[in-house]
Design an enzyme around this catalytic site. Structure first.
Site, PDB file in Angstrom:
ATOM      1  N   SER A  22      10.430  -9.714 -19.208  1.00  0.00           N
ATOM      2  CA  SER A  22       9.976  -9.777 -17.812  1.00  0.00           C
ATOM      3  C   SER A  22      10.979 -10.487 -16.910  1.00  0.00           C
ATOM      4  O   SER A  22      10.735 -10.656 -15.720  1.00  0.00           O
ATOM      5  CB  SER A  22       8.613 -10.479 -17.738  1.00  0.00           C
ATOM      6  OG  SER A  22       8.654 -11.729 -18.404  1.00  0.00           O
ATOM      7  N   THR A 155     -13.442   5.638  22.170  1.00  0.00           N
ATOM      8  CA  THR A 155     -14.222   5.794  20.941  1.00  0.00           C
ATOM      9  C   THR A 155     -14.036   7.267  20.566  1.00  0.00           C
ATOM     10  O   THR A 155     -13.919   8.113  21.457  1.00  0.00           O
ATOM     11  CB  THR A 155     -15.719   5.481  21.138  1.00  0.00           C
ATOM     12  OG1 THR A 155     -16.257   6.407  22.081  1.00  0.00           O
ATOM     13  CG2 THR A 155     -15.956   4.058  21.644  1.00  0.00           C
ATOM     14  N   HIS A 156     -13.975   7.548  19.294  1.00  0.00           N
ATOM     15  CA  HIS A 156     -13.707   8.914  18.804  1.00  0.00           C
ATOM     16  C   HIS A 156     -12.399   9.460  19.379  1.00  0.00           C
ATOM     17  O   HIS A 156     -12.237  10.671  19.519  1.00  0.00           O
ATOM     18  CB  HIS A 156     -14.846   9.885  19.144  1.00  0.00           C
ATOM     19  CG  HIS A 156     -16.211   9.332  18.844  1.00  0.00           C
ATOM     20  ND1 HIS A 156     -16.816   9.471  17.616  1.00  0.00           N
ATOM     21  CD2 HIS A 156     -17.062   8.610  19.609  1.00  0.00           C
ATOM     22  CE1 HIS A 156     -18.004   8.869  17.641  1.00  0.00           C
ATOM     23  NE2 HIS A 156     -18.175   8.337  18.840  1.00  0.00           N
ATOM     24  N   SER A 277      16.439  11.943  15.621  1.00  0.00           N
ATOM     25  CA  SER A 277      16.341  13.086  14.718  1.00  0.00           C
ATOM     26  C   SER A 277      17.744  13.658  14.513  1.00  0.00           C
ATOM     27  O   SER A 277      18.569  13.649  15.431  1.00  0.00           O
ATOM     28  CB  SER A 277      15.420  14.134  15.352  1.00  0.00           C
ATOM     29  OG  SER A 277      15.761  15.423  14.886  1.00  0.00           O
ATOM     30  N   LYS A 283      14.823  13.391  20.519  1.00  0.00           N
ATOM     31  CA  LYS A 283      13.778  12.612  19.835  1.00  0.00           C
ATOM     32  C   LYS A 283      14.088  11.119  19.732  1.00  0.00           C
ATOM     33  O   LYS A 283      15.230  10.712  19.553  1.00  0.00           O
ATOM     34  CB  LYS A 283      13.585  13.156  18.407  1.00  0.00           C
ATOM     35  CG  LYS A 283      12.942  14.529  18.337  1.00  0.00           C
ATOM     36  CD  LYS A 283      11.471  14.535  18.701  1.00  0.00           C
ATOM     37  CE  LYS A 283      10.617  13.956  17.612  1.00  0.00           C
ATOM     38  NZ  LYS A 283      10.477  14.819  16.447  1.00  0.00           N
ATOM     39  N   ASN A 285      11.931   8.454  17.537  1.00  0.00           N
ATOM     40  CA  ASN A 285      10.734   8.410  16.679  1.00  0.00           C
ATOM     41  C   ASN A 285      10.283   6.981  16.378  1.00  0.00           C
ATOM     42  O   ASN A 285      11.116   6.102  16.162  1.00  0.00           O
ATOM     43  CB  ASN A 285      11.022   9.133  15.361  1.00  0.00           C
ATOM     44  CG  ASN A 285      11.357  10.596  15.592  1.00  0.00           C
ATOM     45  OD1 ASN A 285      10.801  11.230  16.484  1.00  0.00           O
ATOM     46  ND2 ASN A 285      12.281  11.118  14.807  1.00  0.00           N
ATOM     47  N   GLU A 290       5.508   3.889  11.888  1.00  0.00           N
ATOM     48  CA  GLU A 290       5.064   4.840  10.856  1.00  0.00           C
ATOM     49  C   GLU A 290       5.200   4.240   9.462  1.00  0.00           C
ATOM     50  O   GLU A 290       4.356   4.456   8.590  1.00  0.00           O
ATOM     51  CB  GLU A 290       5.861   6.140  10.966  1.00  0.00           C
ATOM     52  CG  GLU A 290       5.450   6.958  12.187  1.00  0.00           C
ATOM     53  CD  GLU A 290       6.362   8.134  12.467  1.00  0.00           C
ATOM     54  OE1 GLU A 290       5.919   9.061  13.148  1.00  0.00           O
ATOM     55  OE2 GLU A 290       7.518   8.128  12.005  1.00  0.00           O
ATOM     56  N   TYR A 317      -5.284 -14.812 -23.512  1.00  0.00           N
ATOM     57  CA  TYR A 317      -4.078 -14.174 -23.006  1.00  0.00           C
ATOM     58  C   TYR A 317      -3.794 -12.875 -23.745  1.00  0.00           C
ATOM     59  O   TYR A 317      -3.958 -12.768 -24.954  1.00  0.00           O
ATOM     60  CB  TYR A 317      -2.866 -15.110 -23.147  1.00  0.00           C
ATOM     61  CG  TYR A 317      -1.580 -14.464 -22.638  1.00  0.00           C
ATOM     62  CD1 TYR A 317      -1.252 -14.503 -21.292  1.00  0.00           C
ATOM     63  CD2 TYR A 317      -0.728 -13.784 -23.503  1.00  0.00           C
ATOM     64  CE1 TYR A 317      -0.102 -13.886 -20.814  1.00  0.00           C
ATOM     65  CE2 TYR A 317       0.430 -13.166 -23.037  1.00  0.00           C
ATOM     66  CZ  TYR A 317       0.732 -13.212 -21.694  1.00  0.00           C
ATOM     67  OH  TYR A 317       1.863 -12.592 -21.226  1.00  0.00           O
ATOM     68  N   GLN A 322       1.081  -9.859 -18.095  1.00  0.00           N
ATOM     69  CA  GLN A 322       2.434  -9.918 -17.540  1.00  0.00           C
ATOM     70  C   GLN A 322       2.595  -8.908 -16.400  1.00  0.00           C
ATOM     71  O   GLN A 322       3.476  -9.060 -15.554  1.00  0.00           O
ATOM     72  CB  GLN A 322       3.444  -9.648 -18.667  1.00  0.00           C
ATOM     73  CG  GLN A 322       4.882  -9.681 -18.234  1.00  0.00           C
ATOM     74  CD  GLN A 322       5.837  -9.631 -19.408  1.00  0.00           C
ATOM     75  OE1 GLN A 322       6.035 -10.612 -20.114  1.00  0.00           O
ATOM     76  NE2 GLN A 322       6.413  -8.465 -19.649  1.00  0.00           N
ATOM     77  N   LYS A 325       2.648  -9.613 -12.133  1.00  0.00           N
ATOM     78  CA  LYS A 325       3.690 -10.062 -11.210  1.00  0.00           C
ATOM     79  C   LYS A 325       4.289  -8.965 -10.328  1.00  0.00           C
ATOM     80  O   LYS A 325       4.452  -9.155  -9.123  1.00  0.00           O
ATOM     81  CB  LYS A 325       4.785 -10.783 -11.993  1.00  0.00           C
ATOM     82  CG  LYS A 325       4.332 -12.162 -12.451  1.00  0.00           C
ATOM     83  CD  LYS A 325       5.316 -12.845 -13.335  1.00  0.00           C
ATOM     84  CE  LYS A 325       5.035 -12.663 -14.800  1.00  0.00           C
ATOM     85  NZ  LYS A 325       3.715 -13.114 -15.262  1.00  0.00           N
TER      86      LYS A 325
HETATM   87  N1  ARG Z   1       6.397 -13.344 -19.821  1.00  0.00           N
HETATM   88  C1  ARG Z   1       5.051 -13.644 -20.147  1.00  0.00           C
HETATM   89  C2  ARG Z   1       4.115 -13.386 -18.972  1.00  0.00           C
HETATM   90  O1  ARG Z   1       4.587 -13.257 -17.889  1.00  0.00           O
HETATM   91  C3  ARG Z   1       4.928 -15.072 -20.553  1.00  0.00           C
HETATM   92  C4  ARG Z   1       3.832 -15.352 -21.502  1.00  0.00           C
HETATM   93  C5  ARG Z   1       4.180 -14.870 -22.843  1.00  0.00           C
HETATM   94  N2  ARG Z   1       3.248 -15.315 -23.835  1.00  0.00           N
HETATM   95  C6  ARG Z   1       3.206 -14.771 -25.008  1.00  0.00           C
HETATM   96  N3  ARG Z   1       2.371 -15.243 -25.814  1.00  0.00           N
HETATM   97  N4  ARG Z   1       3.948 -13.756 -25.331  1.00  0.00           N
HETATM   98  O2  ARG Z   1       2.910 -13.265 -19.100  1.00  0.00           O
END
Ligand code: ARG
Length: 458
Positions: A22, A155-156, A277, A283, A285, A290, A317, A322, A325
Site C-alpha cells: 500500500s 421552480t421546475h 472549442s 465557443k 465553454n 461542468e 482487522y 486497506q 485509503k
Molecule cells: N497496510 C495495512 C493497512 O493499510 C497496514 C495493516 C497491515 N496489517 C496486517 N496485519 N497485515 O491496512
C-alpha cells in the site's frame, strides 16, 4: 525484507507483492506515522520497554525523518517497502540500528494504520473547513454586491417569482454552512485514539492509553480494541460529507451553467475558467463548472465503494480495510479541488444586471402578486388564483406583461381591480412583500448578509 519474514521460507511473488503493498498510496501518511511513533516511544518508556535515553535517540531520529519527508514526500515512493509503517521502521533502523527494532513492541500495524489515518482525517477536516469557508466568504461578497440585482427565481426551471442574485448566493451559503457543521460532527466522533489496541485484543503493556491519546491530540482513547482496529465509520462519514458537499457544488455549477447559456445570458464567466472549442471558434465553454458537476460521480462512487468493502467484514482487522485509503484520498482531494474551483469561478464572474431584470419581468413572475392583491380585496385565494390564471392567458394572447394591461383590460377579469394594482405588480413590490424571515425582501437579505459576515468572522 518484509517486517514479517521469519515465518516464510519463500519470497512473495512480485505480482502479489505489488497487489498487496500500500506504500504507493499510504505514503501520504508519513507525517502521521512518525508523529504516532514518537508518542508510542513515550508510552514505551512508561512501561519500561525503553529507557529514557533510548527514547531520546529514537525521537531525534524520528524528527529528522519527519523533516526529511516534509521536505520531500516523494522520496518514499522510491522504496519497495510494503507500506508506510514498514518504511518508517526501516528508515529508523537505518538511522539508529538495533534500537529501532524495539519501537514496534506492543504495537500492531492494525492500530497504527487506523491511528495514522484518523490523524490525517483530523487535519484534512480543518483544510476542508477552510476551503468551504473561503467559498462561503466569496458567496457573501458576491451577495453584498448584488442585493439589487433582480433575476427570475425558478421552480421546475420555469420562471416563478423574482429573486435577487444576492438571495441566490445566500442559498448556497446555507448549504455550505451545513457542510461545515457536518464535518465538525464527524470530527467529534472520530477524535478517539485507537493506538494501544494492539492487533485486536489490546496491547500487553499496561500503559495509560488516555494519556497516549492526549499526546496525539485526541480527545480520548477507544473503549474496545476489537472495534478500534476495525472501525471505519469515520471514513464512511467523511465520504458521506464529501458526497453531500459535492451534490451542493454540482447544483451550484448547474445553476451557473444555465445562467451562462446563450439563452439566459445572466452571467459571463471569466476567460480564466472557461475553454474554447477546437472546431467552433465562437465557443467559450464552462468547463470548470461542468467538471465540478461531473466529479460528484467519483465521490459518490467512493462512498458506495467503501460501504460495500466494509459490509459483512468479520471482526476484527482484515486486509480489505486497506482499501479505505484510496477511496478517501481521491474523494477528499476531489472535494477540495472543486471547492477551490467554485471560488475561482465566482471571483470574477460578471453579472448582466439588465438582462437579469428583463428576464425577471418576463414570464409572469408577478402573477402571485396579483392573486394576493385580489385576496386583499376580499376574494378567496383559490378563486383569485383562477382569475389570475385567466388574466395570464389573456395577457399572453395580447403579448403583454400583466402590468402592461390597461385598467380596463384588467377589470375584465375582476371588477375589484383598480389603479392601485400597478405598484403592486412592480418587481420592487414583489421583492419587498417577502419580508418574513428567510424571504427575498431587501431588508431580509441585508440582514442575512450581516449574519453571514458575523458567522464568518468567528
Ligand atoms: N497496510 C495495512 C493497512 O493499510 C497496514 C495493516 C497491515 N496489517 C496486517 N496485519 N497485515 O491496512
Amino acid at each position: 525484507m518484509a517486517l514479517w519474514g521469519g515465518r516464510f521460507s519463500q519470497a512473495a511473488d512480485q505480482r502479489f507483492k505489488h497487489f498487496n503493498d500500500s506504500l504507493r498510496f499510504d505514503y501520504r501518511l508519513a507525517e502521521q506515522d512518525i508523529i504516532g511513533s514518537i508518542a508510542w516511544s513515550k508510552a514505551l518508556v512508561t512501561v519500561s520497554v525503553l529507557s529514557y535515553d533510548e527514547q531520546k535517540k529514537l525521537v531525534k531520529a524520528l524528527n529528522e525523518l519527519l523533516v526529511s519527508v516534509q521536505h520531500n514526500p516523494h522520496q518514499i515512493l522510491e522504496s519497495d517497502a510494503e507500506d508506510i509503517h514498514s518504511w518508517v521502521e526501516q528508515k529508523l533502523i537505518e538511522k539508529v540500528g538495533d534500537l529501532g527494532k524495539k519501537l514496534h513492541t506492543g504495537r500492531s500495524r492494525n492500530d497504527q494504520s487506523t491511528t495514522d489515518l484518523k490523524l490525517w482525517c483530523k487535519s484534512e477536516i480543518q483544510q476542508l473547513i477552510s476551503a468551504i469557508n473561503h467559498l462561503r466568504q466569496s458567496l457573501v461578497n458576491t451577495a453584498d454586491k448584488h442585493q439589487e440585482t433582480v433575476m427570475p427565481g425558478y421552480t421546475h426551471l420555469q420562471r416563478a417569482q423574482p429573486i435577487t442574485f444576492a438571495h441566490w448566493c445566500l442559498a448556497y451559503y446555507e448549504m455550505l454552512t451545513r457542510d461545515v457543521s457536518r464535518l465538525q460532527d464527524t470530527l467529534t466522533r472520530l477524535d478517539v485514539s485507537p493506538l494501544g489496541s494492539g492487533a485486536l485484543a489490546g496491547t500487553a503493556y499496561p500503559m495509560d492509553r488516555e494519556e497516549l491519546a492526549s499526546w496525539l491530540g485526541f480527545a480520548q482513547a477507544t473503549n474496545n480494541s476489537l472495534d478500534a482496529v476495525s472501525d471505519r465509520d469515520h471514513i464512511l462519514e467523511l465520504l458521506n460529507n464529501a458526497s453531500i458537499g459535492m451534490v451542493h457544488l454540482s447544483r451550484f455549477a448547474e445553476d451557473l451553467i444555465i445562467f451562462n447559456s446563450g439563452e439566459a445570458n445572466f452571467v459571463e464567466l471569466s476567460d480564466r475558467v472557461t475553454s474554447g472549442s477546437s472546431l467552433m471558434p465562437q465557443k467559450k465553454n464552462p468547463d470548470a463548472l461542468e467538471l465540478i458537476r461531473g466529479k460528484v460521480g467519483r465521490v459518490v462512487g467512493a462512498l458506495t465503494g467503501a460501504m460495500v468493502t466494509f459490509k459483512g467484514l468479520p471482526l476484527a482487522y482484515n486486509k480489505d480495510l486497506q482499501e479505505d485509503k484510496e477511496h478517501l484520498f481521491d474523494a477528499l482531494d476531489t472535494w477540495l479541488e472543486c471547492l477551490d474551483m467554485a471560488a475561482l469561478v465566482l471571483e470574477d464572474i460578471k453579472i448582466n444586471n439588465d438582462r437579469c431584470r428583463e428576464a425577471a419581468k418576463q414570464g409572469y413572475s408577478n402573477a402571485t402578486e396579483l392573486a394576493d392583491y385580489l385576496v386583499a380585496k376580499g376574494i378567496p385565494f383559490r378563486e383569485a388564483h383562477h382569475i389570475v390564471g385567466e388574466a395570464v392567458v389573456g395577457a399572453i394572447a395580447k403579448q403583454k406583461a400583466l402590468e402592461e394591461l390597461s385598467l380596463e383590460e384588467l377589470k375584465a377579469f375582476s371588477s375589484v381591480i383598480d389603479n392601485d394594482v400597478y405598484p403592486i405588480l412592480s418587481l420592487a413590490s414583489c421583492l419587498a412583500k417577502r419580508c418574513a424571515k428567510g424571504g427575498v425582501s431587501p431588508d431580509q437579505v441585508k440582514m442575512a448578509i450581516e449574519n453571514a459576515k458575523r458567522q464568518l468572522a468567528i
